[in-house]
Design an enzyme around this catalytic site. Structure first.
Site, PDB file in Angstrom:
ATOM      1  N   GLY A   1       0.816  -1.205   0.000  1.00  0.00           N
ATOM      2  CA  GLY A   1       0.000   0.000   0.000  1.00  0.00           C
ATOM      3  C   GLY A   1       0.846   1.250   0.000  1.00  0.00           C
ATOM      4  O   GLY A   1       2.075   1.207   0.146  1.00  0.00           O
TER       5      GLY A   1
ATOM      6  N   LYS B   1       7.307  -0.416   6.778  1.00  0.00           N
ATOM      7  CA  LYS B   1       6.674   0.874   6.470  1.00  0.00           C
ATOM      8  C   LYS B   1       7.772   1.917   6.283  1.00  0.00           C
ATOM      9  O   LYS B   1       8.445   2.302   7.236  1.00  0.00           O
ATOM     10  CB  LYS B   1       5.735   1.250   7.627  1.00  0.00           C
ATOM     11  CG  LYS B   1       4.970   2.545   7.486  1.00  0.00           C
ATOM     12  CD  LYS B   1       4.032   2.659   8.697  1.00  0.00           C
ATOM     13  CE  LYS B   1       3.314   3.985   8.774  1.00  0.00           C
ATOM     14  NZ  LYS B   1       2.459   4.075   9.978  1.00  0.00           N
TER      15      LYS B   1
ATOM     16  N   ASP C   1      -6.580   8.573  16.056  1.00  0.00           N
ATOM     17  CA  ASP C   1      -6.824   8.300  14.638  1.00  0.00           C
ATOM     18  C   ASP C   1      -7.452   6.915  14.450  1.00  0.00           C
ATOM     19  O   ASP C   1      -7.030   6.135  13.600  1.00  0.00           O
ATOM     20  CB  ASP C   1      -5.527   8.411  13.833  1.00  0.00           C
ATOM     21  CG  ASP C   1      -5.790   8.762  12.361  1.00  0.00           C
ATOM     22  OD1 ASP C   1      -6.930   9.170  12.040  1.00  0.00           O
ATOM     23  OD2 ASP C   1      -4.863   8.626  11.534  1.00  0.00           O
TER      24      ASP C   1
ATOM     25  N   GLY D   1       0.054   9.125   2.237  1.00  0.00           N
ATOM     26  CA  GLY D   1       0.794  10.355   2.432  1.00  0.00           C
ATOM     27  C   GLY D   1       2.031  10.183   3.283  1.00  0.00           C
ATOM     28  O   GLY D   1       2.990  10.957   3.183  1.00  0.00           O
TER      29      GLY D   1
ATOM     30  N   GLY E   1       4.042   7.469   3.240  1.00  0.00           N
ATOM     31  CA  GLY E   1       5.075   6.708   2.562  1.00  0.00           C
ATOM     32  C   GLY E   1       4.508   5.446   1.938  1.00  0.00           C
ATOM     33  O   GLY E   1       3.351   5.408   1.521  1.00  0.00           O
TER      34      GLY E   1
ATOM     35  N   VAL F   1       4.269   0.976   2.040  1.00  0.00           N
ATOM     36  CA  VAL F   1       4.324  -0.217   2.876  1.00  0.00           C
ATOM     37  C   VAL F   1       4.643  -1.432   2.009  1.00  0.00           C
ATOM     38  O   VAL F   1       4.023  -1.635   0.955  1.00  0.00           O
ATOM     39  CB  VAL F   1       2.983  -0.448   3.611  1.00  0.00           C
ATOM     40  CG1 VAL F   1       3.028  -1.730   4.418  1.00  0.00           C
ATOM     41  CG2 VAL F   1       2.661   0.732   4.514  1.00  0.00           C
TER      42      VAL F   1
END
Length: 309
Positions: A10, A31, A129, A13, A15, A17
């Site tokens: 994936g 990541k 979050d 914003g 970076g 993975v």
């Protein structure tokens, strides 16, 4: 470790993975954070937060790399990816649907993970979050909370914390995070985000539509309206009596969690009790008086919904 970054899982914003493998053969997630991402505060925050945790419902940090501007986090690999792909279906047509029992068990696991962060650590950790993108599922669909880049610490005995900026993802953020007149920012802010996520799990409707120019109807209002009109919240088939009970249980819990004022929301311990109990006699909570989400420009946020995978 990543075989020259050959398997990309994936991108967002923050970076990219990748899937990797450590020396003992176990799969991992690597990541890689963008070099231009701020001053490294999110990276330091994530390492500091998650290194203090050890819980079955919190993703395990196996290590990290820091060399100049190059920053990487190494996590345990989660075979089923994020919860988001199971409940949004966008771009994942072949992803199997979760059963109602699956949804309930996932909801309980997330609640247990948050309860641990709020009162099971020496230092209380507020995530800020909580959303489907940040809930990862292992091969047994056990949920694990991830992405602690926006987390904050506070003393377990502190009821509220001071914040200089709004943080989180639009659509999941508690009113008090945007406007102090609603109350102090605390662990109850995570409870609100959890409630919005739970509504999304039950309703199978995206909480935030980044393609739309404006929201046609505030998400909780949509839920209340359909309940009042006795309409089904899901469109993926008829559900039996037992499934209907699970649906109602999750709805009632979620609506308590998104109460406008923090003092009216349950703790995560109470949420767990509510999810495990018989909700037939549980009365519906009052409808939050907000008729639309808090108005706030995207520039005021430290992270938007587009910045996560």
């Amino acid at each position: 470790m990543t075989n020259n970054f050959s398997v990309k899982l994936g991108e967002g914003g923050f970076g990219v993975v990748y899937k990797g493998e450590i020396l003992n053969g176990n799969p991992v997630v690597v990541k890689i954070l963008n070099a231009s991402k701020g001053n490294g505060k999110d990276f330091i925050n994530e390492v500091a937060s998650i290194s203090r945790t050890s819980h079955v419902n919190v993703v395990q940090l196996l290590g990290f790399c820091l060399e100049g501007n190059k920053k990487a986090l190494i996590y345990e690999y989660m075979a089923n990816g994020s919860l988001d792909k199971f409940i949004s279906k966008k771009g994942f047509e072949r992803t199997p649907s979760l059963s109602w029992d699956n949804l309930l068990q996932i909801a309980k696991g997330i609640a247990q993970g948050l309860d641990y962060l709020h009162k099971g650590c020496n230092t209380r950790i507020l995530h800020f979050d909580i959303k489907p993108h940040n809930i990862l599922l292992d091969e047994d669909l056990c949920p694990k909370i991830s992405d602690f880049g926006l987390a904050k610490f506070c003393h377990p005995k502190e009821s509220t914390i001071l914040m200089s900026d709004a943080r989180g993802t639009i659509g999941y953020v508690a009113p008090e995070v945007c406007n102090k007149h609603f109350g102090g920012v605390s662990h109850k802010s995570d409870v609100y985000s959890y409630g919005m996520m739970l509504l999304e799990m039950v309703g199978v409707r995206k909480n935030i539509n980044v393609d739309a120019t404006e929201t046609s109807e505030y998400f909780p209002d949509w839920i209340y309206r359909r309940l009042e009109q006795e309409e089904d919240l899901r469109t993926d088939g008829v559900i039996d009596t037992e499934e209907k009970e699970i649906e109602r249980r999750m709805i009632v819990v979620s609506l308590w969690c998104i109460q406008t004022f923090p003092k009216d929301r349950p703790t995560m311990s109470r949420v767990i009790d509510m999810l495990e109990g018989n909700m037939n006699s549980q009365e519906m909570p009052p409808k939050p008086f907000l008729s639309s989400p808090p108005t706030i420009s995207e520039s005021e946020w430290t992270r938007s919904s587009l910045e996560s995978v």
